[in-house]
Design a protein around this motif. Sequence first.
Motif, mmCIF file in Angstrom:
data_model
loop_
_atom_site.group_PDB
_atom_site.id
_atom_site.type_symbol
_atom_site.label_atom_id
_atom_site.label_comp_id
_atom_site.label_asym_id
_atom_site.label_seq_id
_atom_site.Cartn_x
_atom_site.Cartn_y
_atom_site.Cartn_z
ATOM 1 N N ARG A 1 0.794 -1.280 -0.102
ATOM 2 C CA ARG A 1 -0.122 0.042 0.086
ATOM 3 C C ARG A 1 0.893 1.396 -0.008
ATOM 4 O O ARG A 1 0.277 2.298 -0.158
ATOM 5 N N ASP A 2 2.146 1.113 -0.007
ATOM 6 C CA ASP A 2 2.854 2.349 0.000
ATOM 7 C C ASP A 2 3.677 2.521 -1.265
ATOM 8 O O ASP A 2 4.325 3.376 -1.728
ATOM 9 N N GLY A 3 3.338 1.591 -2.369
ATOM 10 C CA GLY A 3 3.899 1.803 -3.629
ATOM 11 C C GLY A 3 5.007 0.794 -3.942
ATOM 12 O O GLY A 3 5.372 0.414 -5.059
ATOM 13 N N GLN A 4 5.437 0.011 -2.819
ATOM 14 C CA GLN A 4 6.505 -1.028 -2.993
ATOM 15 C C GLN A 4 5.988 -1.964 -3.678
ATOM 16 O O GLN A 4 4.774 -2.800 -3.113
ATOM 17 N N ASN A 5 6.512 -2.502 -4.798
ATOM 18 C CA ASN A 5 6.087 -3.772 -5.140
ATOM 19 C C ASN A 5 7.255 -4.779 -5.493
ATOM 20 O O ASN A 5 8.322 -4.479 -5.083
ATOM 21 N N ARG A 6 6.884 -6.048 -5.632
ATOM 22 C CA ARG A 6 7.532 -7.065 -5.496
ATOM 23 C C ARG A 6 7.120 -8.105 -6.214
ATOM 24 O O ARG A 6 5.857 -8.569 -6.586
ATOM 25 N N ASP B 1 11.131 8.518 -18.293
ATOM 26 C CA ASP B 1 12.427 8.885 -18.132
ATOM 27 C C ASP B 1 12.994 9.138 -16.865
ATOM 28 O O ASP B 1 14.124 8.890 -16.396
ATOM 29 N N ASP B 2 11.987 9.949 -16.005
ATOM 30 C CA ASP B 2 12.421 10.383 -14.397
ATOM 31 C C ASP B 2 12.858 9.030 -13.690
ATOM 32 O O ASP B 2 13.788 9.232 -12.655
ATOM 33 N N PHE B 3 12.105 7.903 -13.964
ATOM 34 C CA PHE B 3 12.392 6.958 -13.152
ATOM 35 C C PHE B 3 13.809 6.269 -13.351
ATOM 36 O O PHE B 3 14.191 5.742 -12.251
ATOM 37 N N ILE C 1 14.784 2.309 -5.715
ATOM 38 C CA ILE C 1 13.643 1.692 -5.254
ATOM 39 C C ILE C 1 12.751 2.479 -4.422
ATOM 40 O O ILE C 1 11.597 2.657 -4.457
ATOM 41 N N GLU C 2 13.495 3.059 -3.560
ATOM 42 C CA GLU C 2 12.602 3.774 -2.654
ATOM 43 C C GLU C 2 12.120 4.972 -3.028
ATOM 44 O O GLU C 2 11.064 5.563 -2.914
ATOM 45 N N ARG C 3 13.102 5.851 -3.890
ATOM 46 C CA ARG C 3 12.521 7.236 -4.440
ATOM 47 C C ARG C 3 11.213 6.743 -5.655
ATOM 48 O O ARG C 3 10.344 7.485 -5.526
ATOM 49 N N ASN C 4 11.604 5.785 -6.189
ATOM 50 C CA ASN C 4 10.530 5.590 -7.431
ATOM 51 C C ASN C 4 9.282 4.942 -6.945
ATOM 52 O O ASN C 4 8.236 5.263 -7.385
ATOM 53 N N ARG C 5 9.438 4.351 -5.802
ATOM 54 C CA ARG C 5 8.004 3.787 -5.367
ATOM 55 C C ARG C 5 7.119 4.897 -4.684
ATOM 56 O O ARG C 5 5.932 4.882 -5.003
ATOM 57 N N LEU C 6 8.001 6.068 -4.219
ATOM 58 C CA LEU C 6 6.979 7.212 -4.098
ATOM 59 C C LEU C 6 6.434 8.009 -5.108
ATOM 60 O O LEU C 6 5.299 8.452 -5.106
ATOM 61 N N TRP C 7 7.385 8.109 -6.191
ATOM 62 C CA TRP C 7 6.971 8.630 -7.630
ATOM 63 C C TRP C 7 5.626 7.840 -7.974
ATOM 64 O O TRP C 7 4.632 8.026 -8.468
ATOM 65 N N LEU C 8 5.821 6.603 -7.966
ATOM 66 C CA LEU C 8 4.768 5.590 -8.579
ATOM 67 C C LEU C 8 3.466 5.873 -7.781
ATOM 68 O O LEU C 8 2.344 6.116 -8.266
ATOM 69 N N TRP D 1 3.036 14.777 -9.383
ATOM 70 C CA TRP D 1 1.722 15.283 -9.391
ATOM 71 C C TRP D 1 1.167 15.582 -10.758
ATOM 72 O O TRP D 1 -0.276 15.326 -10.943
ATOM 73 N N SER D 2 1.705 16.728 -11.350
ATOM 74 C CA SER D 2 1.322 17.176 -12.696
ATOM 75 C C SER D 2 1.292 16.025 -13.416
ATOM 76 O O SER D 2 0.199 16.171 -14.522
ATOM 77 N N LYS D 3 1.746 14.910 -13.477
ATOM 78 C CA LYS D 3 1.821 13.865 -14.547
ATOM 79 C C LYS D 3 0.588 12.938 -14.392
ATOM 80 O O LYS D 3 0.216 12.282 -15.106
ATOM 81 N N ARG D 4 -0.003 13.113 -13.237
ATOM 82 C CA ARG D 4 -1.284 12.517 -13.115
ATOM 83 C C ARG D 4 -2.542 12.862 -13.938
ATOM 84 O O ARG D 4 -3.408 11.980 -14.454
#
Length: 338
Positions: free
Chosen positions: A133-138, A183-185, A232-239, A305-308
């Motif tokens: 639920r926090d965006g971390q995926n496995r 590309d940001d990811f 992994i940590e940065r991108n799961r927040l962006w996700l 947020w703008s990309k949403r």
Amino acid sequence: MRVSVIVVNWNGLHLLPSCLAALQRQTRPADEIIVVDNASEDGSQAWLQQQEIPGLRAVFLAENTGFSGGNNAGYRVASGDVVVLLNNDAEPEPTWLAEALPLFEDARVGMVACKILRADRTHIDKVGHLIYRDGQNRGRGTGQVDRGQYDGSDEALWPDGCAAFYRRSALEYCRTAEGLFDDDFFLYAEDAELGMRLRWAGYQCRYQPRAVVIHQHSATLGKFSARKLYFIERNRLWLAVKTFPLDWLLLVPWFSLLRHLANAWAVLRGKGAAGGAAGDIGTAAMLGALVKAHWHALLKLPRMWSKRRHLVRKLGSREMKCVLRHYRISLRELTLQD
């Protein structure tokens, strides 16, 4: 149905020959194989220029653009109706393409996931993905002994970018400004972000257990590294910010806290990925990577947020939450997996 396979390479000369040889052994050959070299310095470019493989096209980039940028460069020159991604440290079995492609006869299918095994061929690397639920995926089934428990052909949440099949028309319908990935990811979770975009647009992901790939897990950055943890940590927040239903997004800090506490307990016990990372790179390096990841994630939250606004939404929030709940991973499973 024309098929393009994209392989992104960065200093992977020791991996490319076996990867490309496995593609040449396919019972249903790819129509084109596009190898994108991310400014390698190990002789990869010279080696690629010497190859005479049918359908091979090499794209040489002036700088390392990561997994996201490399695949985007390959996607821009690909001509296939189905676009297939394959890591340079992965070797598909001979029937890989032949088994997966028929699933695209169903127009609702935008993605196909396959069975990815680790190098020992007995343990599962992943068979699709699960999400917390926090965006971390496995990866689903990660680390389990393959006893046929995932041999039923069914749906998956999305495919892993290590070996993934996509319908080109679906990608075009949900494309980013760069084409395929955001590309940001740069590296990690870019396949999750793409999977979420396609899910919002109403496309299904099917899983084909007879399409098998052998994967040398984390051959690029290693199993444990501060740099890998950072991405992994940065991108799961962006996700989460870019693709989560709004009410779920508001609860991300709470679930992140629970996961970090569970990982701290795992470190103390020497269990799971957190315990392994602490033993390998040290607790101080882990904490430094986490702080840096969260700080850099916060700096670009307005951009994400703008990309949403660009999400193509065919599903409602309630339908999307049903999908995500079906493929949720428990906190215990997430923190105790290696």
